[in-house]
Design a protein around this motif. Structure first.
Motif, mmCIF file in Angstrom:
data_model
loop_
_atom_site.group_PDB
_atom_site.id
_atom_site.type_symbol
_atom_site.label_atom_id
_atom_site.label_comp_id
_atom_site.label_asym_id
_atom_site.label_seq_id
_atom_site.Cartn_x
_atom_site.Cartn_y
_atom_site.Cartn_z
ATOM 1 N N ASP B 109 0.630 -0.656 0.169
ATOM 2 C CA ASP B 109 0.155 -0.149 0.151
ATOM 3 C C ASP B 109 0.852 1.027 -0.120
ATOM 4 O O ASP B 109 0.339 2.240 -0.028
ATOM 5 C CB ASP B 109 -1.153 -0.162 1.436
ATOM 6 C CG ASP B 109 -1.934 1.088 1.027
ATOM 7 O OD1 ASP B 109 -3.259 0.264 0.478
ATOM 8 O OD2 ASP B 109 -2.115 1.973 1.371
ATOM 9 N N GLY B 110 1.634 0.570 -0.036
ATOM 10 C CA GLY B 110 3.065 2.251 0.522
ATOM 11 C C GLY B 110 3.548 2.458 1.494
ATOM 12 O O GLY B 110 4.752 4.152 1.556
ATOM 13 N N HIS B 111 3.371 2.302 2.390
ATOM 14 C CA HIS B 111 3.108 3.015 3.821
ATOM 15 C C HIS B 111 4.458 2.316 4.339
ATOM 16 O O HIS B 111 5.630 1.237 3.385
ATOM 17 C CB HIS B 111 3.110 2.146 4.825
ATOM 18 C CG HIS B 111 1.515 2.417 4.337
ATOM 19 N ND1 HIS B 111 0.480 1.122 4.222
ATOM 20 C CD2 HIS B 111 0.486 3.193 5.248
ATOM 21 C CE1 HIS B 111 -0.595 1.543 4.985
ATOM 22 N NE2 HIS B 111 -0.553 2.942 4.742
ATOM 23 N N ARG B 112 5.930 3.536 5.217
ATOM 24 C CA ARG B 112 7.178 3.196 4.610
ATOM 25 C C ARG B 112 7.681 2.401 5.801
ATOM 26 O O ARG B 112 6.598 2.458 7.464
ATOM 27 C CB ARG B 112 7.673 4.113 4.738
ATOM 28 C CG ARG B 112 7.943 5.514 3.237
ATOM 29 C CD ARG B 112 7.831 6.516 3.773
ATOM 30 N NE ARG B 112 9.374 7.231 4.342
ATOM 31 C CZ ARG B 112 9.132 8.275 4.767
ATOM 32 N NH1 ARG B 112 8.385 9.465 4.990
ATOM 33 N NH2 ARG B 112 10.864 9.125 5.203
ATOM 34 N N PHE B 113 8.500 1.422 5.967
ATOM 35 C CA PHE B 113 8.971 1.206 6.886
ATOM 36 C C PHE B 113 10.273 0.902 7.117
ATOM 37 O O PHE B 113 11.029 0.800 6.242
ATOM 38 C CB PHE B 113 8.305 -0.881 7.405
ATOM 39 C CG PHE B 113 6.590 -0.411 6.913
ATOM 40 C CD1 PHE B 113 5.984 -1.032 6.217
ATOM 41 C CD2 PHE B 113 6.309 -1.315 8.204
ATOM 42 C CE1 PHE B 113 4.590 -1.346 5.370
ATOM 43 C CE2 PHE B 113 5.282 -2.356 8.481
ATOM 44 C CZ PHE B 113 3.978 -1.252 7.479
ATOM 45 N N GLU B 114 11.286 0.417 8.623
ATOM 46 C CA GLU B 114 12.233 0.820 8.485
ATOM 47 C C GLU B 114 12.293 -0.882 9.414
ATOM 48 O O GLU B 114 11.591 -0.719 10.176
ATOM 49 C CB GLU B 114 13.176 1.385 9.552
ATOM 50 C CG GLU B 114 13.409 2.332 7.745
ATOM 51 C CD GLU B 114 14.676 3.409 8.499
ATOM 52 O OE1 GLU B 114 14.003 4.242 7.644
ATOM 53 O OE2 GLU B 114 15.156 3.700 9.448
ATOM 54 N N LEU B 115 13.759 -1.764 9.201
ATOM 55 C CA LEU B 115 13.650 -3.026 9.590
ATOM 56 C C LEU B 115 14.859 -2.977 11.057
ATOM 57 O O LEU B 115 15.798 -2.860 9.381
ATOM 58 C CB LEU B 115 13.362 -4.207 8.630
ATOM 59 C CG LEU B 115 13.701 -5.799 9.505
ATOM 60 C CD1 LEU B 115 12.175 -5.622 10.463
ATOM 61 C CD2 LEU B 115 13.299 -6.552 8.679
ATOM 62 N N TYR B 116 14.995 -3.113 11.227
ATOM 63 C CA TYR B 116 16.839 -3.012 11.674
ATOM 64 C C TYR B 116 16.845 -4.271 13.075
ATOM 65 O O TYR B 116 15.786 -4.650 13.566
ATOM 66 C CB TYR B 116 16.650 -1.708 12.991
ATOM 67 C CG TYR B 116 15.573 -1.727 13.337
ATOM 68 C CD1 TYR B 116 14.181 -0.557 13.085
ATOM 69 C CD2 TYR B 116 15.901 -1.537 15.285
ATOM 70 C CE1 TYR B 116 12.991 -1.146 14.697
ATOM 71 C CE2 TYR B 116 15.505 -1.272 16.198
ATOM 72 C CZ TYR B 116 14.223 -1.061 16.083
ATOM 73 O OH TYR B 116 13.018 -1.408 17.329
ATOM 74 N N TYR B 117 17.931 -4.577 13.297
ATOM 75 C CA TYR B 117 18.457 -4.966 14.656
ATOM 76 C C TYR B 117 18.725 -4.748 15.749
ATOM 77 O O TYR B 117 17.961 -4.275 17.200
ATOM 78 C CB TYR B 117 18.758 -6.416 14.986
ATOM 79 C CG TYR B 117 19.613 -7.304 15.417
ATOM 80 C CD1 TYR B 117 18.548 -7.938 16.310
ATOM 81 C CD2 TYR B 117 20.383 -7.470 16.368
ATOM 82 C CE1 TYR B 117 18.464 -9.067 17.575
ATOM 83 C CE2 TYR B 117 20.403 -7.420 17.514
ATOM 84 C CZ TYR B 117 19.859 -8.435 18.262
ATOM 85 O OH TYR B 117 19.547 -8.673 19.635
ATOM 86 N N GLU B 118 19.830 -3.623 15.487
ATOM 87 C CA GLU B 118 21.007 -2.947 16.991
ATOM 88 C C GLU B 118 19.577 -1.580 17.187
ATOM 89 O O GLU B 118 19.307 -1.013 16.374
ATOM 90 C CB GLU B 118 21.784 -2.418 16.221
ATOM 91 C CG GLU B 118 23.194 -3.783 15.807
ATOM 92 C CD GLU B 118 23.988 -3.057 15.394
ATOM 93 O OE1 GLU B 118 24.581 -2.043 15.213
ATOM 94 O OE2 GLU B 118 24.894 -3.651 14.212
ATOM 95 N N CYS B 119 20.013 -1.640 18.534
ATOM 96 C CA CYS B 119 19.691 -0.684 18.918
ATOM 97 C C CYS B 119 19.889 -0.112 20.200
ATOM 98 O O CYS B 119 20.274 -1.420 21.232
ATOM 99 C CB CYS B 119 17.560 -0.795 18.884
ATOM 100 S SG CYS B 119 17.584 -1.660 19.935
ATOM 101 N N GLU B 120 19.587 1.063 20.702
ATOM 102 C CA GLU B 120 19.675 1.388 22.411
ATOM 103 C C GLU B 120 18.752 1.174 23.550
ATOM 104 O O GLU B 120 18.102 1.753 22.630
ATOM 105 C CB GLU B 120 21.075 2.911 22.558
ATOM 106 C CG GLU B 120 22.281 3.041 22.065
ATOM 107 C CD GLU B 120 22.116 5.069 21.790
ATOM 108 O OE1 GLU B 120 21.308 4.982 23.030
ATOM 109 O OE2 GLU B 120 22.881 5.114 21.305
ATOM 110 N N ARG B 121 19.342 0.138 24.298
ATOM 111 C CA ARG B 121 18.805 0.557 26.071
ATOM 112 C C ARG B 121 18.552 1.422 25.730
ATOM 113 O O ARG B 121 19.521 2.761 26.468
ATOM 114 C CB ARG B 121 18.947 -0.903 26.345
ATOM 115 C CG ARG B 121 18.621 -2.049 26.514
ATOM 116 C CD ARG B 121 18.529 -3.390 27.210
ATOM 117 N NE ARG B 121 18.117 -3.078 28.385
ATOM 118 C CZ ARG B 121 16.979 -3.911 28.570
ATOM 119 N NH1 ARG B 121 16.613 -4.368 27.300
ATOM 120 N NH2 ARG B 121 15.626 -3.668 29.236
#
Lengths: 310, 310, 310, 310
Positions: B109-121
């Protein structure tokens, strides 16, 4: 019946004025209605008068004047006459913020009271105006968001004498009391309405006079008591007794110590007494040993600590 | 299973940046973690990452990038390969505040996503440090005191195509859906965990693409949803649907419109799905006409309004 | 991840079969699904399988077989291979009511487990059919109206060895644990989902093996835990610990002893763990001395009593 | 003030005696205190009298005699004199089960009342004896587990005339009312205590007389109202209005139709009126168009349906 309408406002002293004020505003969620010298007038969103708590920076803790509103001008006159007849009257005073002429007296234990009828209704400024016209103030939801002053528990060297004065002279109804095996009275729960309690006397374990056990502030749900415990925990407020249910009066409670050393309760629930001829429930020493409603043992300090401290 | 861990953070645009920010901070009770140009990074006390909502002052409303955290670095690689194979990939980006490399893609449908793993707690400053070490942030109790971002409901011109992409390519589980009498799909409720929903697609009544239905923020109890309704009422926030219980997924809800025009939900409850072979519940057109769980009819705007507005 | 789906059903022995059955049906509000000899199969309205508790009249108390459902047939095979490799396998059994082939094994402490995949979904008779199709059974509201089996806490002479087996061999995630000053492990909280706990080991104070600490049954709200305390109080059920909030896992609890002597919990709340890389929270001996979340001291029996009794 | 103590017990007719009785016992959770011919005397666990509802199998629905307890024998005499002076008295009757001499009268709309003082307190049999001595009966938790009769809403062709009779002759306090643009009165909320309402008159949309709008039964928490909705839903009870909050009086409600056709409410909350000089809140036609507190529109049947049906 119905010579008196309800208890409050109440004065409280604190040796740590700034911290106590921050507690009542930021943590308990009360609003500042006025300030005069060392005194700050505070209110809950559901208090119909302009204020229910007058916090006074001082060199000590404990309770100052405890107000009681008479049901009518005529009832005020009748109660004043009765108090004078009891020999405990001290005379008329000018009242306080938003309050008309007040008659000063002391209970047998020496606590200071003022009986009055005239008072101003709260008229909120725009930023505190609620959406519904049958609510006194806006529900902002800050901190514990207490609604109003609910009841006051004071300590007395002789509970029975004070209880009898309140029933016979002021017109309170007695709903529950504790009678120890030696026949002495350890506590008395009185009310001017169907609410289970409004004015409570419990025995001063130190045998001192004029002291405060706690002030109780109302929230509408048990969930708000639980929520208040989370807020207190994270804010570093000393929790004296975690949320649970009282056997006496069936109120739900959270007790803690405000920065000035006074015990404060967040409360809700409690039974309603609809019968005009409700018999007084008398709790024995043995029954009290069972702890609170669900068996929680009362912490020792609850039986011994009052303000100002001994 | 378990290729993805959970949804979020999410970006939201608002044409009324200051009012929207005041709403999320003062009314919803979120904390500001950072600000960068037109963007403010916000968090609930229970979000384990540094932020869950990025509010962006703009000339429109609606949703920006919706993040999804992969379960592991390996799962991230596998999902990226699958997305690329589906022809919807857009390539790697640098991530965002506290977030590592992120793979950009769009749903059908065109919604923008970002898939990630690394992140700060999240590592709270002293004034927001909680008492218990298994809680991310302090519970201050301000406003609705939402705990964390819970789920996102987006609109799509073709629900089935997007649902199939999420299940087949991203690895979502499908728990419930609506199938109309003409065989078309009007809604799909998906989750990456035992929680009843996390990513929801419902049909865009205008036939438009890329629009948002609502962002939902979690509170732990139904009482907090009721309390939120009182806070919204007095704060003048538009209540679109008063607290009640959904039939689908059984979540308890409160819906309203934040100052920027986006629909926001305060939610709790909802069923847990423990069975690994849980059959998808399919609701018919007739069943949906019964309204919500307790019979409340859904307001018309709920079926037609999305952001940016048509 | 996700080799196992969830814990349960569970068997419990009772030397007072009739009274225990009355407790689970009338007080806890479970339904009888079947009876076979000394065993009664019981379920909560929210259990998706036919039963979650098998109450067995016996000459002792304690836990029998504890079931664990594998995520898939392939996961079942993989876990069986791992258990065999660990030398704790006992071989395949025929399953139980509504359950397919089950692999029997023991944890290092000797508790009996069965791992299975195949099972029947509950198909309610008309008088127990719910109004909503995404709910397994009718909510009749009888007694505590527990929804489903939630978690099991077993005792072990060596917590660490058992915890390591569950994590390494079964695939559980470890969310929280207690490490005493001498380096030993006093408790471990594990889960197969985002729910804070499902399988808990705590140290057996008597140094015995194979014993049960408690079975926990879920209700959706804290108010239902409070309500359960009122029901238990009036029904004469022994309340061991009145409702309050755990520090570990943040669950809300009510503990008591059912007529057969087994400890039972009514529980709700508890944190959700969404991070795939959530660090295990390690509680120290000193931190545990603070009591539960709001400071309630744990009653002594909670640390020493298990079933069968020593 | 305080000429009357409280409202109740109340009689209710039902053309489907068995189903109505099953509703009040199994679904609402009341206990049967006695049966006499077509009448069953029912009580909630918190009713201090022996019964609060007399369900009468009949060929119609609607309300029979509505009791009001006077505050004292002297108050009873004074009110009887006032009623006789108003020309609405019908004379003394023998009372009913557990009730002493009762004075019969009708309100201007024709509803039947009995005013009494003497009555028996409930003395529970062993299997219904509660653990705490300040509670009338055991909390079994069956069904909705309603605590007691709370208030009664009756319909009247002329609300103002009936309200004036109740205030002037019976001694009720008027807390809130609706005044339409044409100056007529559409509803009046009265109480004999600090509770927000006890006796309510609303306009009979059919212009009929003597009809009932609803009987309301109290539970202590909003969670119990939500729970009652789940019970009703699964039991097939018609939910007329799902749980939400009234603007007037601020009570939390759930409305439905019992098998005999009478409207029944499960209620809690509502404001307390502590001021002896509380001004009556007057709601305008425009204000009422906003719906309930959180904006829920009142269902049409609520304005038109009463029993016996037109």
């Amino acid at each position: 019946m119905s010579e008196i309408a309800h208890l409050g406002p109440v004065e409280m002293f604190t040796p740590r004025g700034d911290e106590s004020l921050a507690f009542f505003v930021d943590i308990m969620g009360m609003e500042i209605e006025a300030q005069k010298g060392p005194a700050t007038y505070l209110r809950g969103w559901g208090d119909y008068q302009r204020w229910s708590l007058k916090l006074i920076a001082s060199d000590t803790s404990g309770m100052g004047v405890l107000g009681i509103r008479a049901w009518s001008p005529a009832a005020l006159e009748r109660r004043v006459a009765a108090i004078e007849a009891a020999g405990l009257g001290e005379g008329w005073a000018g009242g306080d913020l938003g309050r008309g002429p007040s008659y000063r007296f002391r209970d047998p234990d020496g606590h200071r009271f003022e009986l009055y009828y005239e008072c101003e209704r709260y008229d909120p400024p725009d930023h505190l105006r609620p959406a519904l016209k049958n609510v006194p103030g806006r529900y902002t939801g800050r901190g514990c968001a207490i609604k109003r002053l609910d009841h006051v528990n004071i300590l007395a060297a002789d509970v029975r004498a004070n209880r009898e004065f309140c029933v016979d002279t002021l017109g309170y109804r007695l709903y529950e009391r504790i009678e120890l095996n030696d026949g002495s009275e350890a506590g008395a729960w009185m009310s001017a309405s169907i609410a289970a309690h409004e004015l409570i006397y419990t025995r001063d374990a130190r045998g001192l006079t004029g002291r405060l056990h706690h002030l109780a502030f109302w929230v509408d749900t048990r969930e708000e008591c639980l929520r208040a415990a989370d807020i207190w925990l994270d804010a570093g407020i000393e929790i004296e007794a975690a949320p649970s249910k009282h056997a006496i009066a069936q109120g739900f409670f959270l007790y803690g110590i405000e920065p000035g050393g006074n015990r404060v309760e967040v409360t809700t629930g409690g039974r309603f007494v609809y019968a005009p001829d409700e018999p007084c429930v008398v709790w024995t020493e043995e029954e009290r040993k069972k702890g609170q409603a669900w068996g929680v043992k009362t912490v020792e300090s609850f039986h011994t600590y009052g303000t100002p401290p001994a």
